[in-house]
Write a protein that holds these residues in place. Structure first.
Motif, PDB file in Angstrom:
ATOM      1  N   GLY A   1      28.632  63.815  46.447  1.00  0.00           N
ATOM      2  CA  GLY A   1      28.732  63.229  45.123  1.00  0.00           C
ATOM      3  C   GLY A   1      29.991  62.437  44.875  1.00  0.00           C
ATOM      4  N   ASP A   2      30.869  62.351  45.816  1.00  0.00           N
ATOM      5  CA  ASP A   2      32.094  61.601  45.606  1.00  0.00           C
ATOM      6  C   ASP A   2      31.899  60.118  45.914  1.00  0.00           C
ATOM      7  OD1 ASP A   2      34.760  61.470  44.778  1.00  0.00           O
ATOM      8  OD2 ASP A   2      35.488  61.534  46.837  1.00  0.00           O
ATOM      9  N   LYS A   3      30.680  59.736  46.263  1.00  0.00           N
ATOM     10  CA  LYS A   3      30.423  58.327  46.552  1.00  0.00           C
ATOM     11  C   LYS A   3      30.012  57.602  45.281  1.00  0.00           C
ATOM     12  CE  LYS A   3      29.423  58.508  51.392  1.00  0.00           C
ATOM     13  NZ  LYS A   3      28.671  57.879  52.465  1.00  0.00           N
ATOM     14  N   VAL A   4      30.305  56.319  45.263  1.00  0.00           N
ATOM     15  CA  VAL A   4      29.904  55.467  44.155  1.00  0.00           C
ATOM     16  C   VAL A   4      29.088  54.309  44.717  1.00  0.00           C
ATOM     17  CG1 VAL A   4      31.895  56.020  42.699  1.00  0.00           C
ATOM     18  CG2 VAL A   4      32.049  54.125  44.307  1.00  0.00           C
ATOM     19  N   ARG A   5      28.443  53.606  43.827  1.00  0.00           N
ATOM     20  CA  ARG A   5      27.712  52.400  44.219  1.00  0.00           C
ATOM     21  C   ARG A   5      28.188  51.293  43.301  1.00  0.00           C
ATOM     22  NH1 ARG A   5      21.661  51.862  46.198  1.00  0.00           N
ATOM     23  NH2 ARG A   5      21.750  49.645  46.674  1.00  0.00           N
ATOM     24  N   ALA A   6      28.386  50.115  43.873  1.00  0.00           N
ATOM     25  CA  ALA A   6      28.894  49.005  43.077  1.00  0.00           C
ATOM     26  C   ALA A   6      28.376  47.675  43.594  1.00  0.00           C
ATOM     27  CB  ALA A   6      30.422  49.005  43.094  1.00  0.00           C
ATOM     28  N   SER A   7      28.423  46.714  42.693  1.00  0.00           N
ATOM     29  CA  SER A   7      28.180  45.312  43.027  1.00  0.00           C
ATOM     30  C   SER A   7      29.436  44.559  42.618  1.00  0.00           C
ATOM     31  CB  SER A   7      26.975  44.772  42.247  1.00  0.00           C
ATOM     32  OG  SER A   7      25.797  45.445  42.624  1.00  0.00           O
ATOM     33  N   HIS A   8      29.647  43.412  43.227  1.00  0.00           N
ATOM     34  CA  HIS A   8      30.840  42.645  42.852  1.00  0.00           C
ATOM     35  C   HIS A   8      30.602  41.154  43.030  1.00  0.00           C
ATOM     36  CE1 HIS A   8      32.942  41.700  46.904  1.00  0.00           C
ATOM     37  NE2 HIS A   8      31.680  41.975  47.138  1.00  0.00           N
ATOM     38  N   ILE A   9      31.502  40.420  42.438  1.00  0.00           N
ATOM     39  CA  ILE A   9      31.558  38.970  42.631  1.00  0.00           C
ATOM     40  C   ILE A   9      32.956  38.695  43.149  1.00  0.00           C
ATOM     41  CG2 ILE A   9      31.441  36.704  41.527  1.00  0.00           C
ATOM     42  CD1 ILE A   9      29.659  38.138  39.336  1.00  0.00           C
ATOM     43  N   LEU A  10      33.041  38.116  44.326  1.00  0.00           N
ATOM     44  CA  LEU A  10      34.313  37.794  44.969  1.00  0.00           C
ATOM     45  C   LEU A  10      34.520  36.284  44.939  1.00  0.00           C
ATOM     46  CD1 LEU A  10      36.777  38.274  46.902  1.00  0.00           C
ATOM     47  CD2 LEU A  10      35.131  38.113  48.791  1.00  0.00           C
ATOM     48  N   ILE A  11      35.665  35.884  44.452  1.00  0.00           N
ATOM     49  CA  ILE A  11      36.052  34.476  44.545  1.00  0.00           C
ATOM     50  C   ILE A  11      37.315  34.435  45.410  1.00  0.00           C
ATOM     51  CG2 ILE A  11      36.736  32.377  43.312  1.00  0.00           C
ATOM     52  CD1 ILE A  11      33.864  33.260  42.642  1.00  0.00           C
ATOM     53  N   LYS A  12      37.176  33.810  46.566  1.00  0.00           N
ATOM     54  CA  LYS A  12      38.315  33.684  47.480  1.00  0.00           C
ATOM     55  C   LYS A  12      39.190  32.515  47.044  1.00  0.00           C
ATOM     56  CE  LYS A  12      36.217  35.695  51.577  1.00  0.00           C
ATOM     57  NZ  LYS A  12      36.127  35.559  53.036  1.00  0.00           N
ATOM     58  N   HIS A  13      40.442  32.559  47.490  1.00  0.00           N
ATOM     59  CA  HIS A  13      41.401  31.507  47.143  1.00  0.00           C
ATOM     60  C   HIS A  13      42.410  31.341  48.279  1.00  0.00           C
ATOM     61  CE1 HIS A  13      44.094  34.841  46.183  1.00  0.00           C
ATOM     62  NE2 HIS A  13      43.133  35.334  45.411  1.00  0.00           N
ATOM     63  N   GLN A  14      43.376  30.471  48.084  1.00  0.00           N
ATOM     64  CA  GLN A  14      44.372  30.176  49.120  1.00  0.00           C
ATOM     65  C   GLN A  14      45.069  31.416  49.660  1.00  0.00           C
ATOM     66  OE1 GLN A  14      46.890  27.670  46.775  1.00  0.00           O
ATOM     67  NE2 GLN A  14      45.681  25.821  47.160  1.00  0.00           N
ATOM     68  N   GLY A  15      45.260  32.418  48.838  1.00  0.00           N
ATOM     69  CA  GLY A  15      45.952  33.633  49.254  1.00  0.00           C
ATOM     70  C   GLY A  15      45.058  34.681  49.903  1.00  0.00           C
ATOM     71  N   SER A  16      43.775  34.416  50.009  1.00  0.00           N
ATOM     72  CA  SER A  16      42.847  35.382  50.605  1.00  0.00           C
ATOM     73  C   SER A  16      43.098  35.506  52.102  1.00  0.00           C
ATOM     74  CB  SER A  16      41.400  34.952  50.378  1.00  0.00           C
ATOM     75  OG  SER A  16      41.113  34.884  48.999  1.00  0.00           O
ATOM     76  N   ARG A  17      42.885  36.680  52.631  1.00  0.00           N
ATOM     77  CA  ARG A  17      43.177  36.907  54.051  1.00  0.00           C
ATOM     78  C   ARG A  17      42.255  36.129  54.977  1.00  0.00           C
ATOM     79  NH1 ARG A  17      41.249  43.178  54.750  1.00  0.00           N
ATOM     80  NH2 ARG A  17      39.124  42.804  54.079  1.00  0.00           N
ATOM     81  N   ARG A  18      41.027  35.892  54.568  1.00  0.00           N
ATOM     82  CA  ARG A  18      40.115  35.054  55.354  1.00  0.00           C
ATOM     83  C   ARG A  18      39.714  33.877  54.490  1.00  0.00           C
ATOM     84  NH1 ARG A  18      37.417  40.150  56.609  1.00  0.00           N
ATOM     85  NH2 ARG A  18      38.417  40.958  58.472  1.00  0.00           N
ATOM     86  N   LYS A  19      39.858  32.693  55.018  1.00  0.00           N
ATOM     87  CA  LYS A  19      39.639  31.475  54.229  1.00  0.00           C
ATOM     88  C   LYS A  19      38.248  30.889  54.424  1.00  0.00           C
ATOM     89  CE  LYS A  19      44.109  31.108  53.028  1.00  0.00           C
ATOM     90  NZ  LYS A  19      44.644  32.345  53.514  1.00  0.00           N
ATOM     91  N   ALA A  20      37.288  31.702  54.818  1.00  0.00           N
ATOM     92  CA  ALA A  20      35.926  31.208  54.985  1.00  0.00           C
ATOM     93  C   ALA A  20      34.972  32.198  54.347  1.00  0.00           C
ATOM     94  CB  ALA A  20      35.602  31.050  56.467  1.00  0.00           C
TER      95      ALA A  20
END
Length: 151
Positions: free
Chosen positions: A36-55
């Motif tokens: 029961g310690d697990k959660v479920r989620a959805s997200h919206i990610l917007i990458k930018h110049q500072g993101s670790r992967r640029k693709a």
């Protein structure tokens, strides 16, 4: 007087005990996640110049991402969040269209996850939400997100 074989037996038993303790702790930790310690989620990610992967799946060369500032990413997410919260837009539809994460193909759904599986800021924000709630902007090494806890 202790012989070499006596010392070896004692050493082996300590090592076996230590291993058994480690296995027990690991089992307890994983079962607490399953119980029961697990959660479920959805997200919206917007990458930018500072993101670790640029693709991303929609920008394989990272051309747009390399030009996008963090401020631009945050502004876009604020606008998208406003549309979702006001009812003008559906979270899944927005994620499918705008998210830089490959989970966009599933409406942003990340499935279930436990503690220690996501970046700390993402995890903390998700666990702090109630089911159905949407986070404010959350920054991680991957970029900027809005998160909806779904379970």
């Amino acid at each position: 007087m202790k012989t070499d074989s006596d010392r070896k037996r004692k050493s082996d038993s300590v090592t076996s005990t230590d291993r058994a303790e480690k296995v027990k702790r690991k089992t307890e930790m994983s079962s607490s996640s399953v119980s029961g310690d697990k959660v479920r989620a959805s997200h919206i990610l917007i990458k930018h110049q500072g993101s670790r992967r640029k693709a991303s799946w929609k920008d394989p060369e990272g051309d747009a991402i390399c030009k996008r500032t963090k401020e631009d990413a945050v502004a876009q997410l604020k606008s998208l969040r406003e549309d979702i919260v006001s009812g003008k837009a559906d979270f899944k539809d927005v994620a499918s269209r705008y998210s830089d994460c490959s989970s966009a193909k599933r409406g942003g759904d990340l499935g279930k996850f436990g503690r220690g599986q996501m970046q700390k800021p993402f995890e903390a924000a998700t666990y702090a939400l109630k089911v159905g709630e949407i986070s404010d902007i959350v920054d991680t090494d991957s970029g900027s997100h809005i998160i909806m806890r779904t379970g």
